[in-house]
Write an enzyme that holds these catalytic residues in place. Sequence first.
Site, PDB file in Angstrom:
ATOM      1  N   TYR A   1       0.326 -22.008  55.386  1.00 36.92           N
ATOM      2  CA  TYR A   1       0.169 -21.590  53.988  1.00 36.92           C
ATOM      3  C   TYR A   1      -1.119 -20.780  53.819  1.00 36.92           C
ATOM      4  CZ  TYR A   1      -1.175 -21.644  49.134  1.00 36.92           C
ATOM      5  OH  TYR A   1      -1.624 -21.238  47.899  1.00 36.92           O
TER       6      TYR A   1
ATOM      7  N   SER B   1      -9.686 -21.350  41.600  1.00 34.41           N
ATOM      8  CA  SER B   1      -8.274 -21.028  41.364  1.00 34.41           C
ATOM      9  C   SER B   1      -7.692 -21.883  40.240  1.00 34.41           C
ATOM     10  CB  SER B   1      -7.479 -21.280  42.653  1.00 34.41           C
ATOM     11  OG  SER B   1      -6.093 -21.283  42.392  1.00 34.41           O
TER      12      SER B   1
ATOM     13  N   GLN C   1     -10.224 -18.263  37.884  1.00 36.55           N
ATOM     14  CA  GLN C   1      -9.052 -17.388  38.111  1.00 36.55           C
ATOM     15  C   GLN C   1      -7.884 -17.914  37.289  1.00 36.55           C
ATOM     16  OE1 GLN C   1      -6.222 -18.618  40.151  1.00 36.55           O
ATOM     17  NE2 GLN C   1      -5.057 -16.810  39.539  1.00 36.55           N
TER      18      GLN C   1
ATOM     19  N   TYR D   1      -3.846 -17.837  36.211  1.00 31.66           N
ATOM     20  CA  TYR D   1      -2.430 -17.489  36.266  1.00 31.66           C
ATOM     21  C   TYR D   1      -1.871 -17.753  34.872  1.00 31.66           C
ATOM     22  CZ  TYR D   1      -2.071 -17.095  41.369  1.00 31.66           C
ATOM     23  OH  TYR D   1      -2.193 -16.687  42.673  1.00 31.66           O
TER      24      TYR D   1
ATOM     25  N   THR E   1      -5.285 -12.741  37.439  1.00 33.30           N
ATOM     26  CA  THR E   1      -4.491 -12.255  38.574  1.00 33.30           C
ATOM     27  C   THR E   1      -3.234 -11.562  38.050  1.00 33.30           C
ATOM     28  OG1 THR E   1      -5.377 -14.002  39.940  1.00 33.30           O
ATOM     29  CG2 THR E   1      -3.347 -12.959  40.721  1.00 33.30           C
TER      30      THR E   1
ATOM     31  N   LYS F   1      -7.698  -8.747  38.446  1.00 31.88           N
ATOM     32  CA  LYS F   1      -7.637  -8.932  39.909  1.00 31.88           C
ATOM     33  C   LYS F   1      -6.267  -8.536  40.442  1.00 31.88           C
ATOM     34  CE  LYS F   1      -8.064 -12.576  43.451  1.00 31.88           C
ATOM     35  NZ  LYS F   1      -6.713 -12.802  43.937  1.00 31.88           N
TER      36      LYS F   1
ATOM     37  N   SER G   1      -7.533  -5.744  45.012  1.00 31.65           N
ATOM     38  CA  SER G   1      -7.037  -6.863  45.823  1.00 31.65           C
ATOM     39  C   SER G   1      -5.552  -6.689  46.058  1.00 31.65           C
ATOM     40  CB  SER G   1      -7.287  -8.180  45.066  1.00 31.65           C
ATOM     41  OG  SER G   1      -6.662  -9.272  45.726  1.00 31.65           O
TER      42      SER G   1
ATOM     43  N   HIS H   1      -4.111  -9.519  47.155  1.00 27.74           N
ATOM     44  CA  HIS H   1      -3.855 -10.957  47.222  1.00 27.74           C
ATOM     45  C   HIS H   1      -3.872 -11.448  48.676  1.00 27.74           C
ATOM     46  CE1 HIS H   1      -2.198 -14.079  44.274  1.00 27.74           C
ATOM     47  NE2 HIS H   1      -2.344 -14.758  45.397  1.00 27.74           N
TER      48      HIS H   1
ATOM     49  N   ASP I   1     -11.545  -7.515  47.496  1.00 26.35           N
ATOM     50  CA  ASP I   1     -11.327  -8.595  48.459  1.00 26.35           C
ATOM     51  C   ASP I   1     -10.198  -8.198  49.394  1.00 26.35           C
ATOM     52  OD1 ASP I   1      -8.717  -9.467  47.554  1.00 26.35           O
ATOM     53  OD2 ASP I   1      -9.619 -10.825  46.110  1.00 26.35           O
TER      54      ASP I   1
ATOM     55  N   GLY J   1      -9.615  -9.131  53.816  1.00 23.94           N
ATOM     56  CA  GLY J   1      -9.967  -8.813  55.198  1.00 23.94           C
ATOM     57  C   GLY J   1     -11.446  -8.706  55.501  1.00 23.94           C
ATOM     58  N   VAL J   2     -12.303  -9.076  54.567  1.00 20.88           N
ATOM     59  CA  VAL J   2     -13.742  -8.985  54.837  1.00 20.88           C
ATOM     60  C   VAL J   2     -14.151 -10.155  55.747  1.00 20.88           C
ATOM     61  CG1 VAL J   2     -16.059  -9.025  53.842  1.00 20.88           C
ATOM     62  CG2 VAL J   2     -14.193  -7.859  52.625  1.00 20.88           C
TER      63      VAL J   2
ATOM     64  N   GLY K   1     -11.692 -14.816  50.955  1.00 17.51           N
ATOM     65  CA  GLY K   1     -10.678 -15.842  50.703  1.00 17.51           C
ATOM     66  C   GLY K   1     -10.504 -16.789  51.879  1.00 17.51           C
ATOM     67  N   ARG K   2      -9.754 -16.367  52.881  1.00 18.54           N
ATOM     68  CA  ARG K   2      -9.421 -17.270  53.996  1.00 18.54           C
ATOM     69  C   ARG K   2     -10.629 -17.853  54.735  1.00 18.54           C
ATOM     70  NH1 ARG K   2      -5.566 -13.412  53.890  1.00 18.54           N
ATOM     71  NH2 ARG K   2      -3.388 -14.033  53.780  1.00 18.54           N
TER      72      ARG K   2
HETATM   73  C1  FNR Z   1      -5.162 -16.832  47.854  1.00 15.21           C
HETATM   74  N1  FNR Z   1      -5.364 -15.926  46.820  1.00 15.21           N
HETATM   75  C2  FNR Z   1      -5.281 -16.352  45.519  1.00 15.21           C
HETATM   76  N2  FNR Z   1      -5.498 -15.484  44.508  1.00 15.21           N
HETATM   77  C3  FNR Z   1      -5.438 -15.893  43.215  1.00 15.21           C
HETATM   78  O1  FNR Z   1      -5.650 -15.077  42.328  1.00 15.21           O
HETATM   79  N3  FNR Z   1      -5.166 -17.201  42.921  1.00 15.21           N
HETATM   80  C4  FNR Z   1      -4.935 -18.123  43.879  1.00 15.21           C
HETATM   81  O2  FNR Z   1      -4.696 -19.295  43.585  1.00 15.21           O
HETATM   82  C5  FNR Z   1      -4.961 -17.706  45.231  1.00 15.21           C
HETATM   83  N4  FNR Z   1      -4.717 -18.588  46.240  1.00 15.21           N
HETATM   84  C6  FNR Z   1      -4.834 -18.170  47.544  1.00 15.21           C
HETATM   85  C7  FNR Z   1      -4.630 -19.099  48.559  1.00 15.21           C
HETATM   86  C8  FNR Z   1      -4.807 -18.710  49.876  1.00 15.21           C
HETATM   87  C9  FNR Z   1      -4.645 -19.717  50.965  1.00 15.21           C
HETATM   88  C10 FNR Z   1      -5.155 -17.369  50.189  1.00 15.21           C
HETATM   89  C11 FNR Z   1      -5.372 -16.926  51.621  1.00 15.21           C
HETATM   90  C12 FNR Z   1      -5.318 -16.453  49.187  1.00 15.21           C
HETATM   91  C13 FNR Z   1      -5.846 -14.558  47.119  1.00 15.21           C
HETATM   92  C14 FNR Z   1      -7.356 -14.544  47.233  1.00 15.21           C
HETATM   93  O3  FNR Z   1      -7.959 -14.713  45.975  1.00 15.21           O
HETATM   94  C15 FNR Z   1      -7.873 -13.206  47.805  1.00 15.21           C
HETATM   95  O4  FNR Z   1      -7.306 -12.141  47.089  1.00 15.21           O
HETATM   96  C16 FNR Z   1      -7.579 -13.043  49.289  1.00 15.21           C
HETATM   97  O5  FNR Z   1      -7.610 -14.268  49.954  1.00 15.21           O
HETATM   98  C17 FNR Z   1      -8.576 -12.093  49.936  1.00 15.21           C
HETATM   99  O6  FNR Z   1      -8.243 -11.820  51.238  1.00 15.21           O
HETATM  100  P1  FNR Z   1      -8.851 -12.574  52.522  1.00 15.21           P
HETATM  101  O7  FNR Z   1     -10.353 -12.674  52.354  1.00 15.21           O
HETATM  102  O8  FNR Z   1      -8.185 -13.914  52.588  1.00 15.21           O
HETATM  103  O9  FNR Z   1      -8.442 -11.686  53.645  1.00 15.21           O
END
Ligand code: FNR
Length: 369
Positions: free
Chosen positions: A24, A106, A127, A129, A155, A230, A252, A254, A285, A287-288, A308-309
């Site tokens: 996930y 989140s 953030q 939704y 978002t 976003k 972004s 996502h 955001d 890939g950083v 993020g990750r």
């Molecule tokens: C996310 N992202 C995300 N975005 C958002 O607006 N609400 C959220 O709840 C989530 N949840 C989420 C879970 C997981 C596991 C990931 C990997 C990503 C997107 C997140 O905010 C962001 O845009 C990216 O993660 C940025 O990319 P990197 O840094 O993961 O490469």
Amino acid sequence: MEVTNVTEYQAIAKEKLPKMVYDYYASGAEDQWTLAENRNAFSRILFRPRILIDVSKIDLSTTVLGFKISMPIMIAPTAMQKMAHPEGEYATARAASAAGTIMTLSSWATSSVEEVASTGPGIRFFQLYVYKDRNVVAQLVRRAERAGFKAIALTVDTPRLGRREADIKNRFVLPPFLTLKNFEGLDLGKMDQANDSGLASYVAGQIDRTLSWKDVKWLQSITSMPILVKGVITAEDTRLAVQNGAAGIIVSNHGARQLDYVPSTIMALEEVVKAAQGRVPVFLDGGVRRGTDVFKALALGASGIFIGRPVVFSLAAEGEAGVRKVLQMLREEFELTMALSGCRSLKEITRDHIMTEWDAPHTLPTARL
Ligand code: FNR
């Protein structure tokens, strides 16, 4: 073995976490082309460093929406962090605060806005939704504001959930001992087991697909917090965001989890920066993973970046200490990149410090036969 860069946490997380959770966190949508491209595109941008500049003092600090932070490296919202570590969002909040930077919580956190606020001081964004039930949204926004959150990151790239095939195969669902804490009292805190991804079904049931620019106006009418939009990756939407009162834009995709085959965010950034015409700050955001990536984003006009990750992977590996270390490593790498490029403050980072594939080819002297 000692961890020496951000990327190494991913392999450690993979070993430690149940497969459903790791998948996930790690996956992108469909072919995951954009997922790879979010990283690859950074490697196609090269430096044009300046030399013999006194770099004995370097200032990384900056201001975001009027809030002073120690560096332009911030934390993106990632859902359900208690799947990574029992302290989940608390650990992330403490690590961000210790590093003097901003955490974005989140909507789908496994800790509530009040709980995260109670971890101590810190600048935090929430953030959002947008649920079909607008009373739920209004109540949540009010709670975030009361808990001291400073901005909303709305978002806008998720009217439906992207197709993440690992989650479908794993029948992903929030483990039963956890809840989406912000929605607990509203009977929306649980995710039912479904015949595909439980999260995709949850989104289909609860998230408002009719969301449009008029709702950005509506949001402004119910809160005094500034709104960051976003998920913008085009000039057209940048202009609309500015017209509709956005306080800033987050470029972004996502984390490549929504529409596959959109460009990497670093490729889309300059188009958005140009369209914003300096009226609102633009963030990025996606890939950083290196200090050099941060520098490249700033050279293309970003006011800051979010990760993020790396947060969920380092949380899984070492909890709060892991997230602190990620922020520290990125900070040190970024500072070194500035020194080696001849930049002493963020405003000294310019477009001329990098070259991209889309720059006009330099006229090379014609070879003499
Ligand atoms: C996310 N992202 C995300 N975005 C958002 O607006 N609400 C959220 O709840 C989530 N949840 C989420 C879970 C997981 C596991 C990931 C990997 C990503 C997107 C997140 O905010 C962001 O845009 C990216 O993660 C940025 O990319 P990197 O840094 O993961 O490469």
